[in-house]
Write a protein that holds these residues in place. Structure first.
Motif, PDB file in Angstrom:
ATOM      1  N   VAL A 223       1.805  73.804   1.180  1.00  0.00           N
ATOM      2  CA  VAL A 223       2.031  73.918  -0.264  1.00  0.00           C
ATOM      3  C   VAL A 223       0.760  74.437  -0.920  1.00  0.00           C
ATOM      4  O   VAL A 223      -0.313  73.856  -0.756  1.00  0.00           O
ATOM      5  CB  VAL A 223       2.413  72.553  -0.879  1.00  0.00           C
ATOM      6  N   TRP A 224       0.880  75.536  -1.648  1.00  0.00           N
ATOM      7  CA  TRP A 224      -0.236  76.056  -2.422  1.00  0.00           C
ATOM      8  C   TRP A 224      -0.081  75.576  -3.862  1.00  0.00           C
ATOM      9  O   TRP A 224       0.993  75.701  -4.463  1.00  0.00           O
ATOM     10  CB  TRP A 224      -0.273  77.582  -2.373  1.00  0.00           C
ATOM     11  N   GLU A 225      -1.159  75.038  -4.418  1.00  0.00           N
ATOM     12  CA  GLU A 225      -1.114  74.396  -5.725  1.00  0.00           C
ATOM     13  C   GLU A 225      -1.962  75.178  -6.720  1.00  0.00           C
ATOM     14  O   GLU A 225      -3.105  75.548  -6.420  1.00  0.00           O
ATOM     15  CB  GLU A 225      -1.618  72.959  -5.588  1.00  0.00           C
ATOM     16  N   PHE A 226      -1.403  75.390  -7.919  1.00  0.00           N
ATOM     17  CA  PHE A 226      -2.098  76.145  -8.961  1.00  0.00           C
ATOM     18  C   PHE A 226      -2.051  75.352 -10.273  1.00  0.00           C
ATOM     19  O   PHE A 226      -1.062  74.678 -10.570  1.00  0.00           O
ATOM     20  CB  PHE A 226      -1.453  77.520  -9.164  1.00  0.00           C
ATOM     21  N   HIS A 227      -3.152  75.457 -11.060  1.00  0.00           N
ATOM     22  CA  HIS A 227      -3.257  74.712 -12.307  1.00  0.00           C
ATOM     23  C   HIS A 227      -3.643  75.652 -13.445  1.00  0.00           C
ATOM     24  O   HIS A 227      -4.491  76.525 -13.282  1.00  0.00           O
ATOM     25  CB  HIS A 227      -4.312  73.610 -12.192  1.00  0.00           C
ATOM     26  N   GLN A 228      -3.009  75.412 -14.601  1.00  0.00           N
ATOM     27  CA  GLN A 228      -3.335  76.216 -15.787  1.00  0.00           C
ATOM     28  C   GLN A 228      -2.953  75.431 -17.043  1.00  0.00           C
ATOM     29  O   GLN A 228      -1.788  75.037 -17.210  1.00  0.00           O
ATOM     30  CB  GLN A 228      -2.584  77.554 -15.771  1.00  0.00           C
ATOM     31  N   GLY A 229      -3.945  75.196 -17.905  1.00  0.00           N
ATOM     32  CA  GLY A 229      -3.661  74.557 -19.183  1.00  0.00           C
ATOM     33  C   GLY A 229      -2.910  73.244 -19.080  1.00  0.00           C
ATOM     34  O   GLY A 229      -1.963  73.012 -19.845  1.00  0.00           O
ATOM     35  N   GLY A 230      -3.283  72.414 -18.137  1.00  0.00           N
ATOM     36  CA  GLY A 230      -2.610  71.130 -17.991  1.00  0.00           C
ATOM     37  C   GLY A 230      -1.295  71.200 -17.229  1.00  0.00           C
ATOM     38  O   GLY A 230      -0.613  70.178 -17.042  1.00  0.00           O
ATOM     39  N   ARG A 231      -0.923  72.380 -16.801  1.00  0.00           N
ATOM     40  CA  ARG A 231       0.312  72.571 -16.045  1.00  0.00           C
ATOM     41  C   ARG A 231       0.001  72.802 -14.577  1.00  0.00           C
ATOM     42  O   ARG A 231      -0.983  73.447 -14.241  1.00  0.00           O
ATOM     43  CB  ARG A 231       1.065  73.782 -16.621  1.00  0.00           C
ATOM     44  N   THR A 232       0.816  72.245 -13.703  1.00  0.00           N
ATOM     45  CA  THR A 232       0.635  72.423 -12.259  1.00  0.00           C
ATOM     46  C   THR A 232       1.884  73.043 -11.659  1.00  0.00           C
ATOM     47  O   THR A 232       3.011  72.599 -11.942  1.00  0.00           O
ATOM     48  CB  THR A 232       0.359  71.070 -11.568  1.00  0.00           C
TER      49      THR A 232
ATOM     50  N   TRP B  90      -5.381  81.240 -12.987  1.00  0.00           N
ATOM     51  CA  TRP B  90      -4.931  79.939 -12.499  1.00  0.00           C
ATOM     52  C   TRP B  90      -6.026  79.338 -11.617  1.00  0.00           C
ATOM     53  O   TRP B  90      -6.649  80.032 -10.828  1.00  0.00           O
ATOM     54  CB  TRP B  90      -3.650  80.071 -11.672  1.00  0.00           C
ATOM     55  N   ARG B  91      -6.270  78.037 -11.791  1.00  0.00           N
ATOM     56  CA  ARG B  91      -7.202  77.331 -10.890  1.00  0.00           C
ATOM     57  C   ARG B  91      -6.448  76.871  -9.651  1.00  0.00           C
ATOM     58  O   ARG B  91      -5.279  76.485  -9.728  1.00  0.00           O
ATOM     59  CB  ARG B  91      -7.818  76.114 -11.579  1.00  0.00           C
ATOM     60  N   THR B  92      -7.131  76.890  -8.539  1.00  0.00           N
ATOM     61  CA  THR B  92      -6.500  76.422  -7.303  1.00  0.00           C
ATOM     62  C   THR B  92      -7.479  75.530  -6.538  1.00  0.00           C
ATOM     63  O   THR B  92      -8.489  75.086  -7.095  1.00  0.00           O
ATOM     64  CB  THR B  92      -6.000  77.611  -6.463  1.00  0.00           C
ATOM     65  N   VAL B  93      -7.188  75.269  -5.292  1.00  0.00           N
ATOM     66  CA  VAL B  93      -7.939  74.250  -4.555  1.00  0.00           C
ATOM     67  C   VAL B  93      -9.382  74.678  -4.295  1.00  0.00           C
ATOM     68  O   VAL B  93      -9.722  75.866  -4.313  1.00  0.00           O
ATOM     69  CB  VAL B  93      -7.256  73.937  -3.197  1.00  0.00           C
TER      70      VAL B  93
END
Length: 297
Positions: A201-210, A261-264
């Protein structure tokens, strides 16, 4: 009773023939000398010293005990002396486990200089991406990369943090399209590093959203260098530690996507069995690793 102290007191009293002289040489009061002798006699269950107000003398049991005590204390002193060369300079064999890609891309070129700096050291460096059992397999230290280091009795010293980047060859993006949101990856060919903690699973984060993307990869491989080769060949897209592809991104051989997007991030740790009595050879290695990764930023 501090037995070692009591034995040292007993030997010094026997050598000096006087409680007062023994106390002065050891920096102890006459009362402390008497207390140590009394506790030692209680421990062995025998009188070791005849003492009057004017003189003292060893008993027969005391003379016999002194012979053994002298040999034991001399052996301890020799053991301490034997360690002096080891304490003075790093020497001996270092057995180290490290991931292959991290070592080849960020460390191996500096190792010869490290060994030249410490001519008494020998290094057995085993490049293996598997997670070795440090204690059972006899390693002095292992380098491990993890975004979540498990609880452990081992000491883990952080060395560096590696952000990940989603990237592919320009030709691949031109042919298949550049993803605008993480969900677009479902339509692309993903290359999967199978030993990663986030391989599936690749996880991405943006503005409080995942957003999480389940990785359905045609190509899974246990080497990040092989992942990089597949990206260079235009085979697909992957989430890979940025230092491994920094040169490719700078020259345009590979291009990043989803950069908003921020990631791991993967933290590299030096992991070793104990923080007590760290041997000079291990201390030298730790200092080298910290220096090597700091220089690379």
């Amino acid at each position: 009773m501090d037995r070692l102290t009591a034995l040292q007191v007993f030997r010094r009293v026997a050598e000096r023939g006087s409680f007062a002289d023994a106390g002065r040489s050891l920096g102890l009061s006459p009362a402390a000398i008497s207390k140590n002798i009394a506790e030692l006699e209680a421990h062995v269950g025998a009188r070791l010293i005849h003492r009057t107000t004017r003189r003292m003398a060893l008993t027969e049991e005391g003379r016999l005990y002194l012979e053994h005590v002298t040999r034991a204390l001399d052996a301890l002193a020799e053991a301490d002396t034997a360690l002096c060369p080891i304490k003075a300079a790093p020497s001996g064999l270092l057995k180290v486990s490290a991931p292959m890609t991290v070592t080849l891309t960020r460390l191996s070129s500096a190792i010869p200089a490290f060994l030249e700096r410490h001519p008494g050291l020998r290094l057995d460096l085993q490049l293996d991406d598997r997670r070795v059992d440090i204690v059972r397999e006899g390693f002095d230290l292992a380098i491990r990369g993890s975004d979540r280091l498990e609880d452990s009795s081992l000491v883990a010293r952080p060395l560096a943090t590696m952000p990940h980047v989603l990237c592919a060859a320009p030709a691949y993006f031109a042919r298949r399209g550049r993803p605008a949101v993480p969900a677009d990856l479902n339509a692309l060919d993903c290359v999967r590093f199978s030993l990663s903690g986030h391989a599936d699973v690749w996880e991405f984060h943006q503005g409080g959203r995942t957003e999480r993307v389940a990785v359905d990869a045609r190509y899974s491989v246990s080497s990040s260098l092989a992942v990089r080769d597949a990206l260079r060949a235009g085979f697909g897209v992957s989430l890979i530690p940025r230092p491994y592809v920094e040169d490719d991104l700078r020259t345009g051989r590979l291009q990043a996507a989803l950069e908003d997007w921020r990631t791991v991030e993967t933290t590299l740790y030096a992991v070793y069995p104990s923080r007590h009595y760290v041997a000079p050879k291990l201390r030298a290695l730790l200092d080298f690793l910290v220096e090597a990764f700091e220089e690379q930023g």
